[in-house]
Design an enzyme around this catalytic site. Sequence first.
Site, mmCIF file in Angstrom:
data_model
loop_
_atom_site.group_PDB
_atom_site.id
_atom_site.type_symbol
_atom_site.label_atom_id
_atom_site.label_comp_id
_atom_site.label_asym_id
_atom_site.label_seq_id
_atom_site.Cartn_x
_atom_site.Cartn_y
_atom_site.Cartn_z
ATOM 1 N N CYS A 15 -19.184 -7.258 2.321
ATOM 2 C CA CYS A 15 -18.476 -6.022 2.333
ATOM 3 C C CYS A 15 -17.267 -5.826 1.953
ATOM 4 C CB CYS A 15 -18.470 -5.771 4.151
ATOM 5 S SG CYS A 15 -17.766 -4.288 4.379
ATOM 6 N N CYS A 30 -0.197 5.072 6.805
ATOM 7 C CA CYS A 30 -0.988 4.786 8.176
ATOM 8 C C CYS A 30 0.155 4.241 9.156
ATOM 9 C CB CYS A 30 -2.098 4.143 7.837
ATOM 10 S SG CYS A 30 -3.181 4.667 6.465
ATOM 11 N N CYS A 41 0.810 -1.146 -0.129
ATOM 12 C CA CYS A 41 0.152 0.062 -0.049
ATOM 13 C C CYS A 41 0.827 1.230 0.094
ATOM 14 C CB CYS A 41 -0.898 0.134 1.205
ATOM 15 S SG CYS A 41 -1.951 1.436 1.152
ATOM 16 N N CYS A 93 -0.160 0.583 10.320
ATOM 17 C CA CYS A 93 -0.779 -0.598 9.235
ATOM 18 C C CYS A 93 0.975 -1.111 8.798
ATOM 19 C CB CYS A 93 -1.176 0.135 8.106
ATOM 20 S SG CYS A 93 -1.615 -1.118 7.129
ATOM 21 N N CYS A 116 -15.872 -9.717 4.491
ATOM 22 C CA CYS A 116 -15.627 -8.413 4.233
ATOM 23 C C CYS A 116 -14.318 -8.694 3.522
ATOM 24 C CB CYS A 116 -15.457 -7.553 5.582
ATOM 25 S SG CYS A 116 -14.815 -5.894 4.983
#
Length: 360
Positions: free
Chosen positions: A130, A58, A54, A61, A98
């Site tokens: 989700c 963050c 990613c 994370c 999800c």
Amino acid sequence: MQHTRHNWTKEEILEIYHTPMMDLLYRAATVHREAHDPNTVQVSTLLSIKTGGCPEDCGYCPQAARYHTDIEGNDLMSVNQVKAQALRAKASGSSRVCMGAAWRNVKDGEEFDQVLEMVRTINKLDMEVCCTLGMITENQAQRLAEAGLYAYNHNLDTSEDYYKDVISTRAFQDRLDTIDNVRKTNVTVCSGGIIGMGEKVEDRAGMLVALSTLDPQPESVPINALVAVEGTPMEEIEPISIWEMIRMVATTRIVMPQTQVRLSAGRTQMTREGQAMCFFAGANSIFAGDKLLTTPNPDVNEDMEMFKLLGLNPQKPFVKKAQPKTVEASDSVHESKGEKPRWTRPDHTIERNELARVKK
């Protein structure tokens, strides 16, 4: 039936949070029983369909490409792989799957088309679907809705004030804009945050103000306890106490009476007694399975043993909202626009995030 307010102030929420524990539990349990079956808990399975790499920063994370963690990345899973995982989840008692992808935002193209097919496939298994895919446009939200998406997760993470100390690669408003795009469809909203990132109690209250003043309020609010992962900027933060988690769950329940409060990350650090207190305080949803994207989670068999001990029953799918219809790709009204939205990139840096980036 509890009246849902959309004008909570930070001062009011702090007053609730600091209520003596026995009074807080009694009030939260009372609200919970008026709006929900206290012996029913939704069980969801969180599946990482694309792990690692990613571009965001963050601070909590391990999937951020810039940090030196031991996360093993993988490309986007196939539809058949996801279907197999969904069937396994359904057999173990989950009513919702999800799917999470480590993306900054959704990009139109082959991979998003593949995710849409995953949504169609799982919805046809009579399970709630989700997705948490990062920021999305209104058209992308409409395409997910057509495929049969039940909920979209996009956490606020923390208060707007503390947000700038956690993430510098996108703005708090981007998260609100994504939620607003989802609200233009029939897809429900799942949005919560993380406590124990070094924030103040006032920041926890601020996050609840932001969530509770949305109209309508999110149908699901995950409350996560930080799981400090080695290699991330927050690796040395000590875990919060179970009492802080219970207070946060109880306060969330009182402020958002109709919402499903999800007891999320950090459950491996909680005893069964601690989790039972959270259920009593108003939590009525959990993630099952041995992993939450990349962090540990209790084994599903352990959860089912706990449910039996506490007399809890897994919630059936589509209790809160009817099952959405799936529109096949060939019949879709909302086609790809090849959008390239310019989501915000703030110009500040976060010292601990930068230090983790160069640390080896």
